[in-house]
Design a protein around this motif. Structure first.
Motif, PDB file in Angstrom:
ATOM      1  N   ALA A  68       0.844  -1.191   0.000  1.00 18.31           N
ATOM      2  CA  ALA A  68       0.000   0.000   0.000  1.00 18.31           C
ATOM      3  C   ALA A  68       0.871   1.230   0.000  1.00 18.31           C
ATOM      4  N   SER A  69       0.259   2.325  -0.208  1.00 21.35           N
ATOM      5  CA  SER A  69       0.944   3.622  -0.214  1.00 21.35           C
ATOM      6  C   SER A  69       1.083   4.121   1.207  1.00 21.35           C
ATOM      7  N   PRO A  70       2.196   4.829   1.470  1.00 17.77           N
ATOM      8  CA  PRO A  70       2.339   5.430   2.803  1.00 17.77           C
ATOM      9  C   PRO A  70       1.184   6.358   3.147  1.00 17.77           C
ATOM     10  N   ARG A  71       0.564   6.885   2.133  1.00 12.78           N
ATOM     11  CA  ARG A  71      -0.587   7.774   2.375  1.00 12.78           C
ATOM     12  C   ARG A  71      -1.727   7.018   3.043  1.00 12.78           C
ATOM     13  N   LEU A  72      -1.880   5.729   2.644  1.00 15.98           N
ATOM     14  CA  LEU A  72      -2.921   4.919   3.278  1.00 15.98           C
ATOM     15  C   LEU A  72      -2.615   4.711   4.747  1.00 15.98           C
ATOM     16  N   ALA A  73      -1.284   4.514   5.074  1.00 14.21           N
ATOM     17  CA  ALA A  73      -0.894   4.369   6.477  1.00 14.21           C
ATOM     18  C   ALA A  73      -1.235   5.627   7.249  1.00 14.21           C
ATOM     19  N   LEU A  76      -4.807   5.614   8.054  1.00 16.75           N
ATOM     20  CA  LEU A  76      -5.131   4.690   9.145  1.00 16.75           C
ATOM     21  C   LEU A  76      -4.520   5.121  10.469  1.00 16.75           C
ATOM     22  N   GLY A  77      -3.734   6.189  10.447  1.00 19.62           N
ATOM     23  CA  GLY A  77      -3.112   6.672  11.692  1.00 19.62           C
ATOM     24  C   GLY A  77      -1.858   5.896  12.062  1.00 19.62           C
ATOM     25  N   LEU A  78      -1.257   5.121  11.113  1.00 14.14           N
ATOM     26  CA  LEU A  78      -0.053   4.343  11.379  1.00 14.14           C
ATOM     27  C   LEU A  78       1.183   5.121  10.908  1.00 14.14           C
ATOM     28  N   LEU A  88      -2.681  -4.215  10.669  1.00 12.99           N
ATOM     29  CA  LEU A  88      -3.369  -2.924  10.510  1.00 12.99           C
ATOM     30  C   LEU A  88      -4.028  -2.468  11.799  1.00 12.99           C
ATOM     31  N   ASP A  89      -4.158  -3.342  12.824  1.00  9.97           N
ATOM     32  CA  ASP A  89      -4.693  -2.975  14.137  1.00  9.97           C
ATOM     33  C   ASP A  89      -3.498  -2.578  14.993  1.00  9.97           C
ATOM     34  N   GLY A  90      -3.324  -1.290  15.203  1.00 14.51           N
ATOM     35  CA  GLY A  90      -2.165  -0.809  15.950  1.00 14.51           C
ATOM     36  C   GLY A  90      -2.472  -0.491  17.381  1.00 14.51           C
ATOM     37  N   GLY A  91      -3.443  -1.110  17.986  1.00 17.04           N
ATOM     38  CA  GLY A  91      -3.781  -0.844  19.390  1.00 17.04           C
ATOM     39  C   GLY A  91      -4.702   0.347  19.485  1.00 17.04           C
ATOM     40  N   ALA A 120     -17.413  -0.075   5.122  1.00 13.31           N
ATOM     41  CA  ALA A 120     -16.979   1.246   5.582  1.00 13.31           C
ATOM     42  C   ALA A 120     -16.399   1.088   6.965  1.00 13.31           C
ATOM     43  N   VAL A 121     -15.251   1.769   7.201  1.00 10.19           N
ATOM     44  CA  VAL A 121     -14.572   1.681   8.488  1.00 10.19           C
ATOM     45  C   VAL A 121     -14.174   3.079   8.920  1.00 10.19           C
ATOM     46  N   THR A 122     -13.980   3.206  10.223  1.00  8.87           N
ATOM     47  CA  THR A 122     -13.467   4.442  10.819  1.00  8.87           C
ATOM     48  C   THR A 122     -12.312   4.062  11.719  1.00  8.87           C
ATOM     49  N   PRO A 123     -11.067   4.482  11.401  1.00  5.05           N
ATOM     50  CA  PRO A 123      -9.908   4.139  12.228  1.00  5.05           C
ATOM     51  C   PRO A 123     -10.083   4.663  13.652  1.00  5.05           C
TER      52      PRO A 123
END
Length: 781
Positions: A68-73, A76-78, A88-91, A120-123
């Protein structure tokens, strides 16, 4: 040799070929280099476009690794892109646990079945809203069966979408409620397309037109409103759409087999179409008609009243005045065309002299104007300058108006004075009557009596002044009766007149021999009248008349027996004389000479004439006694009259007379006694022959009478008679030869004819004038 010659040529050709190949190779290499550079620039551009696009790719390989692109990270707040999907679950950042599990399951299902998915998701701890759209990646992208997930950031539009969703949900709820309300509405409602065709109708519309359902109404285009003045309901709707203004009208239509008045409204909704609804106003129209009919009936009734009635509205203007009010207030037709206000009406009445004369008229007028605000009915008595007396009733009405009632009591006061005079006259009249009069109330007490009542029953005035009860009165007069028990007859008559309201009477005898006849008559005021009359003298006269009547009946019986005896005594010797004369004429007693035969012929003629007189005498006597027997048979009128005329031919020839016999065509047969009717007609004909001069003509005519019946006319042209002579002739009398006395006529002629005609149910009329002849008219039924 030849080979050596072509060798250089071959070498040159090969070198040329190599040169061309090298040039082609160089050109192709440059072309490929340019293409590669272009593809590289395109790839960079595409990569940059992907980086700048609102959707970022996430490639999930079959082993769980991701690209994936760093933009996606960053979305997601990663801090960076992890190697595996599960990371992808960073706590406190990244995808929530449940959403990550849902995503992993969706990716696994896509990798196995190539089924796409959306979610649909919300980080965590982020305000971003991400939409995931996953599908199986193209082999050129990843040949190992990887899943490609496109991630869209719709955070900026999520609030708007949420708001729109809420508004949509609210609109759907409102629309559902509105549709439910329209569907449940008791009035028919509908929606039309722009062209006027029905698109939606509610349940009330379906029920009103009697269809199965709304789809059936729309499919068949069933209209609730009929065509009015050549315009259908759809045409009116299109007209409202063209005018861009609502159209409201009141029409009549048939609903459930009844004609109902409906207020129909067509509302244009721009380009969407035309809405419409119909409100049933039949009850309102009926109430309106009833109100108008009630108002008209009320005013028509008020016009029939003798009292004057006027109605004023809340502005104090006159809205109605019946004829008696207009007459009492002297209102002209011009005034009623522009009804005045209350104060102006009083001013006009003052000018006409129809209000009392007061010192301060403006103050008096303001006092009367306060009737409009009064809380109760006011009543006054007005004395007008011309001596008229009016009773005024002012009644405020709830709408702020006033009803004014005028009653002319002038005649009532005059009648009251007349009543007092009549009461005194009645007392004087009753006291002067020959009969004994007493009036009893329904409770049995005596109210009125005259002096003769007291004298007839022998009662004291002091006793009657106490207005005794009927029971007490009966006990007093019982002592004066021959049989005291009969006093109950008087009580029964009084009770029948006062309580039963029926007439009843009776007789009673007093101890002094007087006979009293009494009767009870119910009076209109509920009282009963007892009238008593002393009939002692009339009873004695009645007894004497009854004895005289018995004597007359006995005399009539003697007369009847005498007629029967005379009929036998007269007929028997006359028959014997006629028989012997006929024997002599036949030569039984020997041959007679000429003179003897003349004597016998004279005897036979006299016998026939005497027999005719005896028959007439007996007929007249029996007719006067009401004992004339008739043997009726069917007679043809004209042959019958011809026979009567032919019997007098010899007499007519001797006197030179002629009978003119006439008759209507198709005369119906007559039911009569031939012999006696012939005697009546013959007697009248004989009188006409005797009264006619020589050479005259006698009219004998039979005509049909309108409405049925037969008229027989016998008319001569003789000297005629005056009224006194005609009256004596009808009685069988005539003036003597010296003109100084009246004597019996020879024969019974006219009296007998009249009796015989009346015995047949007819009438005989004689019309005669001196010098004009005589007309005898027989009218038979």
């Amino acid at each position: 040799m030849d080979t050596d010659r072509f060798l250089p040529l071959l070498i040159g050709l090969m070198l040329a070929a190599w040169t061309l190949a090298a040039a082609w190779t160089i050109v192709l290499a440059r072309t490929r280099q340019k293409r590669a550079e272009m593809q590289l620039r395109s790839a960079r551009r595409l990569a940059r476009m992907v980086e700048e696009s609102p959707a970022l790719p996430l490639l999930v390989r079959s082993d769980g690794r991701i690209e994936a692109s760093p933009r996606l990270a960053h979305w997601l707040g990663l801090d960076g892109v992890p190697q595996y999907l599960s990371e992808l679950d960073g706590g406190d950042r990244g995808l929530p646990e449940d959403k990550l599990a849902e995503l992993a399951e969706a990716v696994r299902r896509t990798q196995k079945s190539a089924a796409p998915f959306r979610m649909a998701v919300t980080p965590r701890n982020s305000g971003r809203s991400l939409a995931l759209r996953g599908h199986l990646a193209d082999p050129q992208v990843s040949p190992g069966g990887a899943a490609l997930v496109w991630v869209f950031d719709f955070s900026e539009s999520e609030g708007e979408l949420s708001r729109l969703r809420e508004e949509a949900a609210r609109a759907r709820g409102d629309f559902t409620a509105l549709v439910s309300l329209i569907e449940a509405a008791p009035m028919p409602m509908w929606f039309r397309r722009k062209d006027g065709q029905l698109q939606l109708v509610n349940h009330a519309y379906v029920a009103a037109v009697g269809a199965e359902n709304a789809d059936d109404v729309v499919a068949r285009g069933i209209e609730l409103i009929e065509t009015v003045d050549g315009q259908s309901a759809s045409e009116v709707a299109r007209q409202a759409s063209r005018q861009e203004a609502p159209i409201e009208r009141v029409v009549s239509t048939t609903i459930d087999g009844q004609r109902r008045a409906m207020r129909v409204s067509d509302l244009p909704l721009g380009e969407d179409g035309i809405a419409g609804y119909a409100v049933d106003i039949e009850d309102m129209e009926e109430l309106s008609r009833s109100l108008r009919a009630f108002r008209e009936a009320q005013r028509a009734m008020l016009d029939q009243l003798s009292a004057g009635v006027a109605q004023f509205d809340m502005q104090r203007r006159l809205v109605f005045a019946n004829q008696p009010f207009q007459r009492l207030f002297s209102l002209s037709a011009k005034t009623m065309q522009d009804p005045p206000a209350f104060e102006r009406l009083l001013d006009a009445a003052r000018d006409a002299g129809r209000v009392p004369e007061v010192r301060d008229f403006p103050a008096w007028r303001r006092e009367k104007a306060a009737w409009f605000s009064a809380s109760e009915t006011r009543e006054e008595a007005w004395t007008l300058p011309d001596g008229a007396h009016l009773r005024i009733v002012a009644q405020p009405v709830p709408d702020g108006g006033l009803m004014l009632i005028l009653e002319d009591r002038t005649e009532q006061l005059r009648l009251s004075a007349m009543r007092d005079t009549l009461l005194r006259t009645r007392t004087a009249t009753i006291d002067s009557l020959f009969e004994s009069i007493a009036v009893f109330a329904p409770d049995g007490r005596m109210q009125i009596w005259n002096r003769r009542f007291a004298s007839t029953w022998g009662l004291e005035s002091e006793f009657l002044d106490t207005h005794p009860h009927i029971e007490h009165l009966l006990k007093t007069i019982a002592k004066r009766l021959t049989r005291p028990a009969e006093v109950e007859k008087v009580g029964d008559v009084v009770r029948a007149a006062t309580l039963d309201r029926t007439e009843k009477g009776g007789r009673i005898m007093l101890a002094d021999g007087r006979i009293l006849e009494f009767a009870g008559v119910p009076l209109p005021d509920g009282n009963g009248l007892l009238a008593v009359l002393d009939i002692t003298d009339s009873q004695k006269a009645e007894d004497a008349l009854r004895e005289s009547n018995a004597a007359l009946l006995e005399a009539d019986a003697i007369k009847t027996r005498f007629l029967a005896s005379m009929s036998y005594e007269l007929r028997t010797p006359l028959t014997s004389i006629g028989g012997f004369a006929e024997l002599l004429d036949a030569g039984v007693g020997g041959q007679l000479d000429e003179s003897g035969r003349e004597y016998v012929a004279a005897i036979l003629s006299s016998v026939a004439q005497l027999g005719e007189h005896i028959e007439s005498l007996l007929d007249l006597s029996q007719s006067e006694a009401g004992m004339l027997p008739l043997r009726k048979e069917s007679l043809e009128v004209m042959p019958f009259l011809r026979e009567v005329a032919e019997e007098r031919v010899s007499r007519l020839e001797k006197t030179g007379l002629a009978i003119d016999l006439r008759g209507d065509s198709l005369l119906r047969p007559l039911e009569a006694d031939r012999k006696r009717l012939a005697r009546a007609v013959g007697s009248l004909l004989d009188n006409a022959i005797a009264a006619s001069p020589a050479g005259a003509r006698i009219l004998l005519q039979a005509t049909k009478r309108k409405g049925g019946g037969l008229d027989i006319r016998i008319q001569d042209k003789g000297e005629g008679m005056d009224s006194r002579s005609l009256a004596r002739a009808l009685e069988g009398m005539k003036v003597s030869a010296d003109g100084k006395s009246v004597e019996r006529r020879q024969g019974l002629g006219l009296p007998l004819a009249r009796q015989l005609v009346e015995a047949h149910g007819g009438t005989l009329t004689i019309q005669s004038e001196p010098g004009q002849g005589t007309l005898a008219l027989i009218e038979l039924p």
